[in-house]
Motif scaffolding. Structure first.
Motif, PDB file in Angstrom:
ATOM      1  N   LEU A 102      -2.244   9.868   3.638  1.00 27.88           N
ATOM      2  CA  LEU A 102      -1.728  11.088   4.286  1.00 27.88           C
ATOM      3  C   LEU A 102      -2.293  12.335   3.583  1.00 27.88           C
ATOM      4  O   LEU A 102      -2.760  12.255   2.449  1.00 27.88           O
ATOM      5  CB  LEU A 102      -0.198  11.103   4.214  1.00 27.88           C
TER       6      LEU A 102
ATOM      7  N   PHE B 253       7.776  11.529  -2.944  1.00 27.12           N
ATOM      8  CA  PHE B 253       6.548  10.747  -3.071  1.00 27.12           C
ATOM      9  C   PHE B 253       6.804   9.303  -2.650  1.00 27.12           C
ATOM     10  O   PHE B 253       6.050   8.722  -1.869  1.00 27.12           O
ATOM     11  CB  PHE B 253       6.067  10.805  -4.521  1.00 27.12           C
TER      12      PHE B 253
ATOM     13  N   ILE C  90       3.116  13.231 -13.594  1.00 26.32           N
ATOM     14  CA  ILE C  90       2.449  14.162 -12.675  1.00 26.32           C
ATOM     15  C   ILE C  90       3.263  15.434 -12.496  1.00 26.32           C
ATOM     16  O   ILE C  90       2.755  16.546 -12.623  1.00 26.32           O
ATOM     17  CB  ILE C  90       2.218  13.490 -11.303  1.00 26.32           C
TER      18      ILE C  90
ATOM     19  N   ALA D 106       0.828  -1.210   0.000  1.00 28.70           N
ATOM     20  CA  ALA D 106       0.000   0.000   0.000  1.00 28.70           C
ATOM     21  C   ALA D 106       0.859   1.255   0.000  1.00 28.70           C
ATOM     22  O   ALA D 106       1.844   1.340   0.725  1.00 28.70           O
ATOM     23  CB  ALA D 106      -0.904  -0.007   1.226  1.00 28.70           C
ATOM     24  N   ALA D 107       0.467   2.213  -0.849  1.00 25.11           N
ATOM     25  CA  ALA D 107       1.170   3.490  -0.900  1.00 25.11           C
ATOM     26  C   ALA D 107       0.591   4.402   0.161  1.00 25.11           C
ATOM     27  O   ALA D 107      -0.410   5.064  -0.054  1.00 25.11           O
ATOM     28  CB  ALA D 107       1.041   4.114  -2.286  1.00 25.11           C
ATOM     29  N   VAL D 108       1.233   4.412   1.339  1.00 24.16           N
ATOM     30  CA  VAL D 108       0.679   5.106   2.499  1.00 24.16           C
ATOM     31  C   VAL D 108       0.408   6.579   2.210  1.00 24.16           C
ATOM     32  O   VAL D 108      -0.467   7.187   2.808  1.00 24.16           O
ATOM     33  CB  VAL D 108       1.645   4.991   3.692  1.00 24.16           C
ATOM     34  N   VAL D 109       1.162   7.150   1.261  1.00 23.70           N
ATOM     35  CA  VAL D 109       1.064   8.591   1.012  1.00 23.70           C
ATOM     36  C   VAL D 109      -0.364   8.992   0.667  1.00 23.70           C
ATOM     37  O   VAL D 109      -0.802  10.099   0.977  1.00 23.70           O
ATOM     38  CB  VAL D 109       2.047   8.998  -0.108  1.00 23.70           C
ATOM     39  N   PHE D 110      -1.140   8.083   0.059  1.00 28.55           N
ATOM     40  CA  PHE D 110      -2.487   8.468  -0.359  1.00 28.55           C
ATOM     41  C   PHE D 110      -3.441   8.617   0.814  1.00 28.55           C
ATOM     42  O   PHE D 110      -4.463   9.265   0.704  1.00 28.55           O
ATOM     43  CB  PHE D 110      -3.039   7.467  -1.381  1.00 28.55           C
TER      44      PHE D 110
ATOM     45  N   PHE E   5       5.615   8.791 -11.951  1.00 28.61           N
ATOM     46  CA  PHE E   5       5.154   9.940 -11.165  1.00 28.61           C
ATOM     47  C   PHE E   5       5.943  11.193 -11.542  1.00 28.61           C
ATOM     48  O   PHE E   5       5.374  12.257 -11.772  1.00 28.61           O
ATOM     49  CB  PHE E   5       5.314   9.637  -9.668  1.00 28.61           C
TER      50      PHE E   5
ATOM     51  N   MET F 165       7.324   8.896   1.071  1.00 24.88           N
ATOM     52  CA  MET F 165       6.104   8.967   1.869  1.00 24.88           C
ATOM     53  C   MET F 165       5.196   7.779   1.596  1.00 24.88           C
ATOM     54  O   MET F 165       4.426   7.371   2.460  1.00 24.88           O
ATOM     55  CB  MET F 165       5.369  10.273   1.572  1.00 24.88           C
ATOM     56  N   ALA F 166       5.272   7.231   0.379  1.00 23.82           N
ATOM     57  CA  ALA F 166       4.374   6.139   0.029  1.00 23.82           C
ATOM     58  C   ALA F 166       4.877   4.812   0.575  1.00 23.82           C
ATOM     59  O   ALA F 166       4.106   4.028   1.124  1.00 23.82           O
ATOM     60  CB  ALA F 166       4.207   6.069  -1.485  1.00 23.82           C
ATOM     61  N   TRP F 167       6.142   4.534   0.377  1.00 19.91           N
ATOM     62  CA  TRP F 167       6.700   3.248   0.806  1.00 19.91           C
ATOM     63  C   TRP F 167       7.964   3.475   1.613  1.00 19.91           C
ATOM     64  O   TRP F 167       9.074   3.173   1.158  1.00 19.91           O
ATOM     65  CB  TRP F 167       7.004   2.381  -0.427  1.00 19.91           C
ATOM     66  N   PRO F 168       7.812   4.005   2.853  1.00 24.62           N
ATOM     67  CA  PRO F 168       9.009   4.347   3.624  1.00 24.62           C
ATOM     68  C   PRO F 168       9.927   3.155   3.869  1.00 24.62           C
ATOM     69  O   PRO F 168      11.147   3.309   3.863  1.00 24.62           O
ATOM     70  CB  PRO F 168       8.449   4.898   4.940  1.00 24.62           C
TER      71      PRO F 168
ATOM     72  N   CYS G  21      -5.513  15.894  -9.255  1.00 26.56           N
ATOM     73  CA  CYS G  21      -5.604  15.097 -10.482  1.00 26.56           C
ATOM     74  C   CYS G  21      -7.060  14.935 -10.911  1.00 26.56           C
ATOM     75  O   CYS G  21      -7.372  15.006 -12.101  1.00 26.56           O
ATOM     76  CB  CYS G  21      -4.953  13.735 -10.274  1.00 26.56           C
TER      77      CYS G  21
ATOM     78  N   LEU H 160       2.122  17.074 -16.601  1.00 29.55           N
ATOM     79  CA  LEU H 160       0.826  17.668 -16.262  1.00 29.55           C
ATOM     80  C   LEU H 160       0.970  19.151 -15.936  1.00 29.55           C
ATOM     81  O   LEU H 160       0.018  19.915 -16.040  1.00 29.55           O
ATOM     82  CB  LEU H 160       0.168  16.933 -15.089  1.00 29.55           C
TER      83      LEU H 160
END
Lengths: 226, 366
Positions: free
Chosen positions: A177, B171, B149, A171-175, B145, B174-177, A187, B153
């Motif tokens: 946060l 990114f 993005i 899981a991409a935790v950032v989403f 990304f 934060m997503a996959w520390p 987006c 974009l």
């Protein structure tokens, strides 16, 4: 107002003038409560109930509310409904009540509700105001569900709590946060704007074609007359 | 230098002459078509081509390739220290950035500009910001990304507010520390699989916990430490940075102001008792991605100020932020955050350092 007018108005609140995705109102609850789809539905429905009820009541009282203090009166009416919704949720959906936390009482200052009261309900009869409140509420709820679906799917691998991508999905935790909330909302808004621009371009093209056809027909008719 | 310039002028003039002829013919043809009765032919001597007449071989492509060239020593060192897998991670990043840019421009119906190599550079920088254990999907997601993005974009090269490689790194962090902080020990070389990696603490992590790293200062300088693929060797990064300075690809203001501010603040406010100030300062400067960021990422043309004083402010601001994040923040490293924050302030920095118009009135100082 005619039936088709009401239908058009209903459509306007959901699509053409979606409070979140087009008017960019109510950003705070949109960013804060879309961590999961169930939260989004709960928040959306609570706001819809408040919006519809306050629109009806304000429309009924629109001739008695003095202009100078109207904002204060609107807030009093809205906060009354919010308190009722909050107590109902506390009684029957305690888990959701806990999840939404401070954002439930904060519906009082949700700018969508105040905007509809000020811009529409205080100037229009009851039925259109009720339709307006309902449609804006549904538009708000749908926008929340879209944002929350993306965030929950990517950030947790679930939809409404059910595993979608399997146990091993990283899981991409950032989403979940706040940063992910801004990213997703940006987006989604960009996508909606692109679709809207395309639809508008098509519409104006169609109108241009229709105009050209009409002009040609007129010219032909003139020639025939001559 | 002068000879080259003269040559260029001669060349440009020659080109201008060659170009002018067919243009004149086309013009005269079209005019004769419009006014067939009066034949007006444009005398070739009067045909003027617009400036610039003086040309230089610098283009986006050559600049990007020079930066990539300057990064190679550090990349090769990373490969030497962390094994072939490190190189593979960088190749996957560069390749997926390239493909992402091509596909996005195709879908958005923009001119295809992948041949300017800016996407390759973004990919390479992103790869060098990942640990050698990074799985392929992580590298690909980060690249997509960065390009889709953060860059396309926002309007593509020249319009992006944030440095794409750094934004992607943040990114991913934060997503996959857990994947992004899975650093291996130096010389524990990985071939393909990352399964047998020996986890090790980076010097930054030990500094965060209030202890000097095990590595000596010389090891830190040479790069015999854990970290991301590209950030470990200060020596090779400085080599590449100096090359860019000599080739006038970058200017000195940002790196000097950036590293200088960090050095000054860490010298004035050391965090560990019983250690010489200069020693603590050197550890802080050599640890983490400071040198990589200062020379290669803060100096990105698109996302840094274009005035000299603006660059000084940009570098100093980023330096202050790095020290604050390292001292008081939740993450051990603050380089990427600091540059991104300063990226978002570039419009303001440029506004306050806008040079006076030549001959214009002096600003009144109150």
């Amino acid at each position: 107002m005619t039936l088709s007018g009401l239908a058009k108005q209903f459509r306007s609140g959901i699509v053409d003038n979606n409070p979140v995705l087009i008017q960019l109102l109510g950003m705070c609850p949109t960013l804060a409560t879309t961590t999961s789809v169930s939260n989004a539905i709960g928040m959306g429905l609570a706001a819809t109930v408040v919006l519809t009820c306050s629109n009806i009541l304000i429309s009924l009282l629109r001739k008695f509310i003095p202009k100078q203090v109207r904002i204060a009166v609107f807030i009093v009416i809205i906060s009354g409904f919010v308190t009722a919704v909050e107590l109902l949720m506390k009684a029957y959906f305690y888990e959701l009540y806990g999840a939404l936390g401070i954002f439930l009482p904060l519906i009082v200052v949700n700018c969508i509700i105040l905007a509809r009261a000020e811009a529409f309900a205080s100037k229009n009869p009851v039925l259109p105001s009720a339709i307006d409140g309902l449609s804006c509420g549904i538009g708000f709820t749908l926008a929340l569900i879209v944002v929350a679906s993306i965030r929950e799917l990517l950030g947790n691998g679930t939809f409404l709590g059910f595993q979608v991508f399997g146990e091993n999905y990283p899981a991409a935790v950032v989403f979940i946060l706040p940063a992910g909330a801004f990213l997703t909302l940006g987006c989604v808004i960009a996508a909606v704007q692109t679709l809207k621009n395309k639809a508008d371009a098509k519409k104006s093209e169609k109108e241009a074609v229709a105009e050209a056809v009409a002009n040609a027909a007129q010219a032909a008719a003139k020639e025939v007359q001559e | 230098m002068n000879d080259i310039k003269k040559d260029n002028i001669v060349l440009a003039e020659a080109e201008a002459k060659v170009e002018s002829k067919p243009e004149a013919k086309v013009e005269s043809k079209s005019e004769t078509k419009v006014e067939e009765s009066e034949k007006i032919t444009v005398p070739e001597l009067l045909t003027v081509t617009s400036s610039p007449h003086l040309r230089h071989r610098d283009s986006t492509r050559t600049i990007m390739l020079e930066v990539i060239f300057a990064l190679l020593p550090a990349l090769l060192w990373g490969t030497y220290v962390f094994g072939l897998r490190a190189l593979l991670v960088c190749i996957v990043c560069a390749g997926s950035c390239y493909i992402a840019e091509y596909v996005t421009q195709l879908i958005l119906k923009r001119p295809i500009t992948v041949s300017d190599c800016s996407a390759l550079l973004t990919g390479l920088l992103l790869g060098m910001n990942l640990p050698a254990t990074a799985p392929a999907w992580l590298a690909i997601v980060g690249s997509v990304f960065a390009i889709v993005i953060v860059k396309q974009l926002f309007g593509g090269l020249g319009h992006n507010v944030f440095n794409p490689a750094l934004a992607a790194r943040v990114f991913l962090t934060m997503a996959w520390p857990s994947y992004m902080t899975n650093f291996t020990a130096p010389f524990d070389r990985l071939l393909f699989s990352s399964a047998d990696a020996v986890a090790s603490a980076t010097p930054l992590a030990s500094l965060k916990h209030g202890a000097l790293p095990d590595a000596s200062l010389l090891d830190m300088f040479l790069g015999k430490i854990g970290g991301t693929i590209g950030e470990v060797s200060a020596l090779f990064l400085l080599l590449g940075g100096v090359y860019l300075l000599i080739r006038k690809i970058i200017t000195w203001q940002i790196p000097v102001a950036y590293i200088g501010t960090v050095a000054l603040l860490t010298f004035l406010f050391p965090q560990i008792d019983g250690v010489a100030r200069w020693e603590f300062m050197l550890y802080e400067v050599l640890a983490g991605g400071l040198i990589l960021g200062a020379f290669f990422m803060a100096t990105d043309y698109v996302t840094s100020p274009s005035t000299s004083w603006g660059r000084v402010i940009f570098g100093a601001g980023a330096g202050i932020l790095v020290v604050f994040i390292r001292y008081f923040g939740g993450y051990p490293e603050g380089v990427s955050f600091s540059i991104l924050v300063m990226n978002s302030l570039v419009w303001y920095i440029e506004r306050i350092t806008r040079p006076r118009v030549f001959g214009g009135a002096k600003k009144k100082h109150a």
